[in-house]
Design a protein around this motif. Sequence first.
Motif, PDB file in Angstrom:
ATOM      1  N   ASP A   1     -37.636   9.028 -25.719  1.00  0.00           N
ATOM      2  CA  ASP A   1     -39.001   9.416 -25.493  1.00  0.00           C
ATOM      3  C   ASP A   1     -39.339   9.145 -24.115  1.00  0.00           C
ATOM      4  N   ARG A   2     -38.488   9.363 -23.151  1.00  0.00           N
ATOM      5  CA  ARG A   2     -38.699   9.484 -21.714  1.00  0.00           C
ATOM      6  C   ARG A   2     -37.526  10.287 -21.000  1.00  0.00           C
ATOM      7  N   THR A   3     -37.872  11.371 -20.242  1.00  0.00           N
ATOM      8  CA  THR A   3     -36.766  12.044 -19.513  1.00  0.00           C
ATOM      9  C   THR A   3     -36.932  11.723 -18.054  1.00  0.00           C
ATOM     10  N   LEU A   4     -35.985  11.361 -17.573  1.00  0.00           N
ATOM     11  CA  LEU A   4     -35.846  10.781 -16.140  1.00  0.00           C
ATOM     12  C   LEU A   4     -35.157  12.120 -15.200  1.00  0.00           C
ATOM     13  N   LEU A   5     -35.643  12.199 -14.226  1.00  0.00           N
ATOM     14  CA  LEU A   5     -35.323  13.340 -13.219  1.00  0.00           C
ATOM     15  C   LEU A   5     -34.321  12.437 -12.065  1.00  0.00           C
ATOM     16  N   VAL A   6     -33.152  12.668 -12.191  1.00  0.00           N
ATOM     17  CA  VAL A   6     -32.171  12.129 -11.247  1.00  0.00           C
ATOM     18  C   VAL A   6     -31.779  13.070 -10.118  1.00  0.00           C
ATOM     19  N   GLU A   7     -32.153  12.740  -8.780  1.00  0.00           N
ATOM     20  CA  GLU A   7     -31.767  13.772  -7.677  1.00  0.00           C
ATOM     21  C   GLU A   7     -30.735  12.922  -6.933  1.00  0.00           C
ATOM     22  N   SER A   8     -29.602  13.484  -6.961  1.00  0.00           N
ATOM     23  CA  SER A   8     -28.606  13.094  -6.126  1.00  0.00           C
ATOM     24  C   SER A   8     -28.241  13.431  -4.776  1.00  0.00           C
ATOM     25  N   SER A   9     -28.215  12.489  -3.740  1.00  0.00           N
ATOM     26  CA  SER A   9     -27.808  13.074  -2.188  1.00  0.00           C
ATOM     27  C   SER A   9     -26.429  12.351  -1.904  1.00  0.00           C
ATOM     28  N   VAL A  10     -25.519  13.289  -1.818  1.00  0.00           N
ATOM     29  CA  VAL A  10     -24.199  13.224  -1.505  1.00  0.00           C
ATOM     30  C   VAL A  10     -23.700  13.640  -0.175  1.00  0.00           C
ATOM     31  N   PRO A  11     -22.763  13.164   0.729  1.00  0.00           N
ATOM     32  CA  PRO A  11     -22.263  13.709   1.784  1.00  0.00           C
ATOM     33  C   PRO A  11     -21.942  15.324   1.449  1.00  0.00           C
ATOM     34  N   PRO A  12     -21.967  16.310   2.229  1.00  0.00           N
ATOM     35  CA  PRO A  12     -21.714  17.471   2.080  1.00  0.00           C
ATOM     36  C   PRO A  12     -19.908  17.769   1.721  1.00  0.00           C
ATOM     37  N   PRO A  13     -19.779  18.503   0.906  1.00  0.00           N
ATOM     38  CA  PRO A  13     -18.408  18.499   0.620  1.00  0.00           C
ATOM     39  C   PRO A  13     -17.273  19.124   1.749  1.00  0.00           C
ATOM     40  N   ARG A  14     -16.219  18.611   1.731  1.00  0.00           N
ATOM     41  CA  ARG A  14     -15.350  19.034   2.967  1.00  0.00           C
ATOM     42  C   ARG A  14     -14.635  20.578   2.553  1.00  0.00           C
ATOM     43  N   MET A  15     -14.565  21.236   3.643  1.00  0.00           N
ATOM     44  CA  MET A  15     -13.798  22.435   3.918  1.00  0.00           C
ATOM     45  C   MET A  15     -12.709  22.195   5.197  1.00  0.00           C
ATOM     46  N   ILE A  16     -11.507  22.442   4.774  1.00  0.00           N
ATOM     47  CA  ILE A  16     -10.387  22.109   5.785  1.00  0.00           C
ATOM     48  C   ILE A  16      -9.791  23.499   5.925  1.00  0.00           C
ATOM     49  N   VAL A  17      -9.866  23.711   7.200  1.00  0.00           N
ATOM     50  CA  VAL A  17      -9.220  25.071   7.518  1.00  0.00           C
ATOM     51  C   VAL A  17      -8.003  24.733   8.454  1.00  0.00           C
ATOM     52  N   PHE A  18      -6.984  25.387   8.068  1.00  0.00           N
ATOM     53  CA  PHE A  18      -5.713  25.101   8.693  1.00  0.00           C
ATOM     54  C   PHE A  18      -5.317  26.319   9.239  1.00  0.00           C
ATOM     55  N   GLY A  19      -4.942  26.281  10.700  1.00  0.00           N
ATOM     56  CA  GLY A  19      -4.561  27.280  11.463  1.00  0.00           C
ATOM     57  C   GLY A  19      -5.955  27.723  12.463  1.00  0.00           C
TER      58      GLY A  19
ATOM     59  N   CYS B   1      -8.137  25.834   3.178  1.00  0.00           N
ATOM     60  CA  CYS B   1      -7.846  27.299   3.431  1.00  0.00           C
ATOM     61  C   CYS B   1      -6.783  27.203   4.420  1.00  0.00           C
ATOM     62  N   VAL B   2      -5.862  27.755   4.020  1.00  0.00           N
ATOM     63  CA  VAL B   2      -4.439  27.784   4.941  1.00  0.00           C
ATOM     64  C   VAL B   2      -4.453  29.243   5.467  1.00  0.00           C
ATOM     65  N   LEU B   3      -4.712  29.056   6.760  1.00  0.00           N
ATOM     66  CA  LEU B   3      -4.640  30.667   7.379  1.00  0.00           C
ATOM     67  C   LEU B   3      -3.631  30.799   8.457  1.00  0.00           C
ATOM     68  N   THR B   4      -2.516  29.970   8.397  1.00  0.00           N
ATOM     69  CA  THR B   4      -1.413  30.003   9.204  1.00  0.00           C
ATOM     70  C   THR B   4      -0.269  30.983   9.112  1.00  0.00           C
ATOM     71  N   HIS B   5      -0.434  31.559   7.925  1.00  0.00           N
ATOM     72  CA  HIS B   5       0.800  32.284   7.356  1.00  0.00           C
ATOM     73  C   HIS B   5       1.830  32.230   8.121  1.00  0.00           C
ATOM     74  N   ASP B   6       2.480  31.110   8.290  1.00  0.00           N
ATOM     75  CA  ASP B   6       3.687  30.995   8.872  1.00  0.00           C
ATOM     76  C   ASP B   6       4.502  29.722   7.989  1.00  0.00           C
ATOM     77  N   ALA B   7       5.650  30.133   7.587  1.00  0.00           N
ATOM     78  CA  ALA B   7       6.247  29.227   6.368  1.00  0.00           C
ATOM     79  C   ALA B   7       6.612  27.804   6.956  1.00  0.00           C
ATOM     80  N   LYS B   8       6.965  27.747   8.389  1.00  0.00           N
ATOM     81  CA  LYS B   8       7.160  26.057   8.569  1.00  0.00           C
ATOM     82  C   LYS B   8       5.939  25.280   8.536  1.00  0.00           C
TER      83      LYS B   8
END
Length: 394
Positions: A193-211, A272-279
Amino acid sequence: MLDIADDLNRWVEEGRDFAVATVVAVEGSAPRSPGAALAVDGDGVVIGSVSGGCVEGAVYELCVQALQDGEPVLERFGYSAEDAFAVGLTCGGVIEVLVTPVTARAPGREVFAAALAAAARGETAALVRVARSPDGPPPAGVLLVHPDGTYEGGLDGPAELSRTAAAEARALLAAGRTGTVDVSTAGRHCEPDRTLLVESSVPPPRMIVFGAVDFASALVRTGKFLGYHVTLCDARPVFATRVRFPEADDIVVEWPHRYLRRTATDSRTVLCVLTHDAKFDVPLLEEALRLPVAFVGAMGSRRTHEDRDRRLREVGLTETELARLHSPIGLDLGARTPEETALSIAAEIVAAREGGTGRPLTGAETPIHREAGRGTGRDADRAGPGAVGAHAAA
């Protein structure tokens, strides 16, 4: 409300009264998701958006009225052939909007202020309000729920309501979701008989760029535009510099696989792996494809991809693990410049996250605005703890 926390927090610090309209629910096609907000202060200044323009005028008037009345209101907007451009959603969907006055005399202003300040600082917190009630207009009251389940403030209603609401909000907060939860004040197994609105605030997601390559500079900028916390990692100190990557949140000079092994990732993290070097690529992807992250992509030609695939099989990756790799990374946009390539990569990341096809909308039969999940409605229904029964909104 929390999606415009920076501006609203400034308004609170300046002592302004304002009313905020928040999207509670979406049916069918609509441009904004639950949690999207528009606010109007006492001078008529507007920030935010709830519909991309379709119903902004009507919502503005609701906010002005709420500032005068001091009472929250829930309004439903759908398509109207007669006045679609005035107060209807021309895209054909339906949204429900909760308008809440936050004034000096409004109950819970301190709780709203604490929630907005926490969100503006990038902290994890949830804001809970009653959106629907059998007793007429939504009642006053607000909760600020912390990750450990403790809370500030209270909701009008039975004593158990706030405790149950905090428990439900904690579950949504753990998943980083904003949405609605239906609860019953008559008992666990009774109709809600009740509807709750829940707003979540979380730290931004990570993007790790390699290379630290030219393509990486453009991708860092694009990642920031999309709201990611972007880290640039490269083992070569001469290339991984603040001068070359001024927009990056973090710059790490370390062998990529070693950094990935020690840094924190989660189910929202994009690699995101941008090195395109096998090592670099092989030891890095050996680690990455075994982590429960959202996206792993690697740059390179098709020949590079085939060679990399062979090497990854040799180090023991399974077919299931290899199937998680987006390689060559990006959608086929005909991209050539670093900026165009970054756009193609970002497009694939969004498509993977949202379940998009990546095909042109022209001639497609898929919806332009996909239906948004409502809170825990994406999961099986579950009963919340305590005397007040909880039902996930479907």
